[in-house]
Write a protein that holds these residues in place. Structure first.
Motif, PDB file in Angstrom:
ATOM      1  N   ASP A 157      -3.124  -0.225 -18.556  1.00  0.00           N
ATOM      2  CA  ASP A 157      -3.980  -0.841 -19.570  1.00  0.00           C
ATOM      3  C   ASP A 157      -5.326  -0.153 -19.720  1.00  0.00           C
ATOM      4  O   ASP A 157      -5.849  -0.048 -20.814  1.00  0.00           O
ATOM      5  N   ASN A 158      -5.889   0.255 -18.621  1.00  0.00           N
ATOM      6  CA  ASN A 158      -7.288   0.661 -18.688  1.00  0.00           C
ATOM      7  C   ASN A 158      -7.614   2.058 -18.150  1.00  0.00           C
ATOM      8  O   ASN A 158      -8.669   2.283 -17.573  1.00  0.00           O
ATOM      9  N   TRP A 160      -7.362   6.117 -19.596  1.00  0.00           N
ATOM     10  CA  TRP A 160      -7.031   6.901 -20.776  1.00  0.00           C
ATOM     11  C   TRP A 160      -7.005   8.393 -20.445  1.00  0.00           C
ATOM     12  O   TRP A 160      -7.808   8.873 -19.648  1.00  0.00           O
ATOM     13  N   CYS A 171     -11.140   3.023 -18.903  1.00  0.00           N
ATOM     14  CA  CYS A 171     -11.622   2.362 -20.120  1.00  0.00           C
ATOM     15  C   CYS A 171     -12.087   0.974 -19.775  1.00  0.00           C
ATOM     16  O   CYS A 171     -11.820   0.445 -18.695  1.00  0.00           O
ATOM     17  N   SER A 172     -12.747   0.399 -20.740  1.00  0.00           N
ATOM     18  CA  SER A 172     -13.181  -0.972 -20.608  1.00  0.00           C
ATOM     19  C   SER A 172     -12.991  -1.613 -21.970  1.00  0.00           C
ATOM     20  O   SER A 172     -13.351  -1.033 -22.984  1.00  0.00           O
ATOM     21  N   GLU A 173     -12.395  -2.823 -21.974  1.00  0.00           N
ATOM     22  CA  GLU A 173     -12.125  -3.446 -23.259  1.00  0.00           C
ATOM     23  C   GLU A 173     -12.862  -4.776 -23.391  1.00  0.00           C
ATOM     24  O   GLU A 173     -13.013  -5.507 -22.421  1.00  0.00           O
ATOM     25  N   HIS A 175     -12.662  -8.418 -25.105  1.00  0.00           N
ATOM     26  CA  HIS A 175     -11.706  -9.347 -25.714  1.00  0.00           C
ATOM     27  C   HIS A 175     -12.448 -10.551 -26.274  1.00  0.00           C
ATOM     28  O   HIS A 175     -13.445 -10.987 -25.724  1.00  0.00           O
ATOM     29  N   GLU A 200      -8.049  -8.260 -28.132  1.00  0.00           N
ATOM     30  CA  GLU A 200      -8.784  -7.048 -27.770  1.00  0.00           C
ATOM     31  C   GLU A 200      -9.481  -6.526 -29.016  1.00  0.00           C
ATOM     32  O   GLU A 200      -8.839  -6.265 -30.027  1.00  0.00           O
ATOM     33  N   TRP A 202     -12.508  -4.179 -28.836  1.00  0.00           N
ATOM     34  CA  TRP A 202     -13.245  -2.907 -28.748  1.00  0.00           C
ATOM     35  C   TRP A 202     -12.832  -2.217 -27.460  1.00  0.00           C
ATOM     36  O   TRP A 202     -12.797  -2.861 -26.405  1.00  0.00           O
ATOM     37  N   ASN A 203     -12.521  -0.956 -27.551  1.00  0.00           N
ATOM     38  CA  ASN A 203     -12.128  -0.198 -26.372  1.00  0.00           C
ATOM     39  C   ASN A 203     -13.150   0.913 -26.110  1.00  0.00           C
ATOM     40  O   ASN A 203     -13.436   1.709 -26.990  1.00  0.00           O
ATOM     41  N   VAL A 205     -13.959   4.181 -23.878  1.00  0.00           N
ATOM     42  CA  VAL A 205     -13.347   5.157 -22.964  1.00  0.00           C
ATOM     43  C   VAL A 205     -14.460   5.947 -22.289  1.00  0.00           C
ATOM     44  O   VAL A 205     -15.328   6.494 -22.966  1.00  0.00           O
ATOM     45  N   THR A 227     -15.331   5.530 -28.237  1.00  0.00           N
ATOM     46  CA  THR A 227     -14.991   4.114 -28.379  1.00  0.00           C
ATOM     47  C   THR A 227     -14.263   3.881 -29.695  1.00  0.00           C
ATOM     48  O   THR A 227     -14.360   4.687 -30.618  1.00  0.00           O
TER      49      THR A 227
END
Ligand SMILES: [Zn+2]
Ligand SMILES: [Zn+2]
Length: 879
Positions: A157-158, A160, A171-173, A175, A200, A202-203, A205, A227
């Motif tokens: 998931d996190n 990249w 990464c950090s998302e 939610h 979710e 905004w992602n 990276v 991002t």
């Protein structure tokens, strides 16, 4: 807050934080042939992240046009049926190229969401990579997010990465909690379920490692930020709606389509799906065509074709008559052109393309549906619930039926589609036509020069002013990019000098060739390339001695080749302008190739050019040449160039300052190529061919200067040869050829009737009609013959078959023309002479004639006298 406001707010927020607002790149990535469509904001910055390219900014923000289709989840099938699957979408993003890192990225993200968009902090949740404690701490300290709302997730998931090697990082998302009512039950939670409750949005990276081939990761010297936030999603959150389709981005087009079809949204699930499919696909269609994707059977064009056909079919299911997609796509243009002006510029062209595709599909749709229904009925009879891949492939191949449609229909009848078999058949076909999709075709020389690019090596280009230059050999490389000190005689490799007058291949202009001479050796330059904007390298073969790093050298461009190339390049600009004048503004450049020998220019246009259009284009360009207009080259900022109205080429990336080539009053284009000082130097221009290369794209090949003269000379030689054969002056040739054609036609006609008549004559054994009169064998017959020539042939044939006798042939040629031929064998000449006999015989058919004792002929005009003539000869012999 409508979506346009959010987009604007986002870009302006980051502009305030010293980010450069960069325009969206096209959805067709130019530098990356591995990628079908741009699918994220970072695509256009890939080389910056890899350190292969430098720009004047280290922070950027974009609203990127993206397209995602297919993949393992087979997105296209879901599109329109769910709240959040889309083909086309806009990705908002902020980027740092070795500038700020995690702390600022988190700060900007939080500030934008909570202060600019004013989202409720209590409803925001954060996920981080399990080992990224740094990010966890920063979310707490910088953003004030309590620990219980920060969740650690795994690699899947996190984390990249760009590929198997290269930049990667955690990464950090962020939610957004849509509320318990959206949840899936007691086990609902971040990382635990797939439902929509924790959306979710905004992602971020954090690119901080460089992954080696063996999988080990080292720290990147300058960590970067990438991002992405989907505009459709954040608009749904801000507008408080459960589905992206309920945002203003889609509602306008959904309402428009519903009105067209006379239906209502949110009354019937199937109708809703149809409306959503059409809304989604119309957006993709309206955006893809201006990005020069046109319907075809492979690659990008096939995706577009599928979208058009799928949407078209959903429209039919809803009762829409005739072609309608061009209208819904036009509606998209109306809604979106404010931010994406390219949509408006290509609207007329887009409408033509879509209409054409819809009409073409309508014709085959009915046939295909019928075939599919038959097939399904047959299968059901035998109890099979799987549509064979072969059927699906045949429908695709013959009727252009996308598999999605087969799947939709099969599903309704509780049947499956054998997709692996279909895929296998498709694969076979793809392998067969592999050559057709080679990506954008640009040489990937950057990877060869990776070492130099990482060290920021540059080479000053002096080729606008000069074709010969003294400089120093800065680097020598083997073909694979290994840096060496010396290249030995006979070897081939790369040479980088401190400055060079050689033009490296770019912007469609081929690289210069020539010679480089140093004190210890001499090299032939086979090609020149540009691994980056600021670096030119030469592919060389060492012809004499060795080439050594650090030596001083003379770089000498092959002047005549370069001049020929410049003729073609400057003319290409004039041609582009002339095409737009003659055909319209849509006739934009789609590609070009200029070298010393040729000029190839691709442009957007549907029909083939008429002879008059070609003549007009030639005339305009040649007038520009005759006018001997000075060509100007100016370097200015992008903003200045745009405000002057210079034409930027599709999909090209430009630095902050650009070079503008202006032919005053005719053309002004962004162009880094080398050009003539004056259009007059081009000498002349002639179009040598015009043809289609893909649906909606035409290609002109042309010649200038000496090449044009050569081309015309070759034509002249051919005309002279033809003239000699026909004994005609060039101007008389068309008339002569026309007369010849008529003659051939007449002869063919005559031959046909002749053959028919001969066939009828051949069936008759005339010798059986031989009589004996007064001891003399006499043959007197009427026969079918178009002219005397044929009669004489018959006469010869008959004469050869008798030793002694008299033959009299009479034929009616029609139109009152009668011929008589009379032969007497030699042994009878003391009693009968042909020349004497013929007179009374011909007299019966109103004519006269004469001849020798053995052979005589006569013409007549009274066919009614033929029986009398035949009786007369017998009478004469009987005495
Ligand atoms: Zn859930
Ligand atoms: Zn150019």
């Amino acid at each position: 807050m409508n979506a346009a406001d959010i987009r604007k707010k986002f870009l302006e927020y980051f502009e305030k934080k010293n980010h450069t607002i960069v325009e969206s790149s096209p959805m067709t990535p130019k530098d990356d042939p591995t990628l079908l469509f741009t699918n994220a904001g970072m695509v256009q910055f890939k080389k910056l992240f890899l350190g292969q390219e430098k720009r004047d900014y280290s922070r950027a923000t974009t609203s990127q046009k993206c397209l995602r289709v297919g993949g393992k989840h087979n997105d296209l099938e879901n599109v329109g049926r769910t709240a959040r699957h889309h083909t086309f979408f806009e990705m908002l993003g902020n980027f740092s190229f070795g500038d700020y890192f995690k702390e600022d990225a988190i700060k900007f993200c939080w500030e934008f969401l909570t202060e600019e968009l004013k989202l409720d902090k209590e409803r925001l949740y954060i996920t981080i990579y399990k080992d990224d404690d740094e990010a966890g701490e920063l979310w707490k300290t910088v953003a004030g997010v309590p620990a219980e709302r920060i969740f650690k997730l795994g690699e899947k998931d996190n984390f990249w990465s760009m590929g198997d090697t290269g930049p990667c990082g955690p990464c950090s998302e962020v939610h957004f909690d849509q509320g318990e009512h959206v949840g899936c039950g007691p086990d609902c939670g971040i990382g635990k379920c797939d439902c929509d409750r924790y959306l979710e949005i905004w992602n971020l990276v954090f690119m901080q490692y460089d992954q080696a081939e063996d999988g080990t990761r080292s720290d990147l010297p300058r960590p970067s930020i990438d991002t992405g936030m989907g505009l459709e999603r954040i608009a749904a959150v801000c507008q408080g709606v459960a589905s992206n389709y309920e945002t203003d981005l889609f509602q306008s087009i959904i309402q428009y389509t519903a009105d067209l079809a006379g239906v209502k949204y949110r009354e019937n699930e199937e109708i809703d799906t149809a409306l959503q499919v059409i809304a989604d696909h119309s957006r993709a269609i309206a955006f893809l065509i201006p990005d020069q994707v046109l319907p075809s059977n492979e690659g990008r064009g096939y995706i577009l074709r599928r979208l058009i056909r799928r949407a078209y079919r959903f429209g039919k299911l809803m009762g829409l008559e005739g072609s309608f997609l061009w209208k819904t796509a036009s509606k998209v243009v109306e809604d979106m052109a404010d931010h994406y002006p390219e949509l408006k510029e290509s609207e007329d062209f887009m409408i033509k393309v879509v209409k054409g595709e819809e009409e073409g599909f309508a014709k085959t749709l009915d046939k295909g549906l019928e075939m599919l229904e038959d097939e399904l009925t047959e299968l059901k009879k035998t109890g099979v619930a799987i549509v064979p891949g072969e059927t699906t492939f045949k429908l695709y191949d013959t009727y252009g039926f996308p598999i999605d449609i087969v799947r939709d229909i099969a599903e309704k009848q509780d049947m499956d589609v054998d997709e692996p078999e279909f895929e296998a058949l498709m694969q076979e076909q793809k392998t067969r036509s592999k050559a057709a999709w080679k990506g954008s075709g640009e040489k990937d020389v950057a990877s060869i020069f990776q070492t130099l690019l990482e060290q920021d090596v540059t080479c000053e280009f002096s080729g606008y002013e000069t074709m010969i230059e003294q400089s120093e050999i800065a680097y020598l490389l083997e073909m694979d990019g290994t840096v060496v000190d010396t290249l030995l005689e006979g070897s081939t490799g790369w040479l980088v000098a401190k400055t060079t007058p050689f033009y490296g291949e770019s912007g469609g202009q081929l690289g210069d060739t020539g010679e480089i001479a140093a004190s210890s050796g001499k090299a032939i330059v086979l090609d020149s390339v540009k691994p980056s904007q600021k670096l030119t390298a030469h592919k060389i073969t060492v012809a004499e001695g060795d080439m050594k790093t650090g030596e001083s050298c003379f770089l000498n461009v092959d002047r005549s080749q370069r001049l020929a190339t410049m003729r073609n390049h400057t003319i290409t600009h004039l041609l582009h302008a002339a095409l737009q004048t003659v055909l319209g503004d849509h006739a934009k450049q789609a590609g070009s190739l200029v070298g010393p020998d040729r000029l190839r220019f691709d442009f957007m246009h549907i029909q083939s050019l008429t002879d008059e259009e070609i003549a007009q284009v030639e005339a305009i360009v040649n007038q520009n040449v005759l006018d001997a207009i000075p060509v100007e080259r100016n370097v200015m900022s992008i903003e200045e160039a745009q405000s002057k109205g210079a034409t930027a080429l599709f999909g090209e990336k430009y630095g902050d300052t650009v070079s503008i080539i202006e032919v005053p009053g005719v053309s002004m284009e962004f162009c880094g190529g080398t050009h003539l000082d004056n259009t007059g130097i081009a000498g002349s221009f002639v179009i040598t061919s015009e043809a289609g290369v893909a649906a909606g794209v035409r290609r002109i090949e042309a010649a200038t200067g000496g090449n044009a003269t050569q081309y015309l000379n070759d034509r002249r030689t051919a005309v002279a040869e033809a003239g000699a054969m026909l004994k005609a002056q060039p101007a008389e040739l068309p008339g002569k050829v026309k007369a010849l054609q008529q003659q051939v036609k007449d002869m063919a006609k005559e031959m046909k009737s002749l053959q028919a008549k001969l066939a009828s004559g051949a069936g008759r054994d005339m010798l059986s009609e031989l009589e004996e009169i007064n001891g003399v064998k006499v043959l007197a017959v009427e026969l079918e013959a178009p002219n005397m020539g044929v009669m004489l042939e018959q006469m010869d044939a008959l004469r050869s078959k008798i030793d002694s006798g008299i033959i009299c042939l009479v034929a009616n040629h029609g139109d009152g023309k009668v011929s008589v031929a009379l032969a007497v064998t030699k042994d009878l000449h003391d009693r009968f002479k042909a020349g004497d006999l013929i007179k009374p015989v011909a007299g019966e058919v109103g004519g006269g004639g004469g001849g020798r004792p053995d052979m005589a002929r006569a013409g007549g005009s009274d066919a009614s006298g033929i029986p009398n003539a035949l009786a007369k000869i017998k009478e004469l012999v009987a005495g």
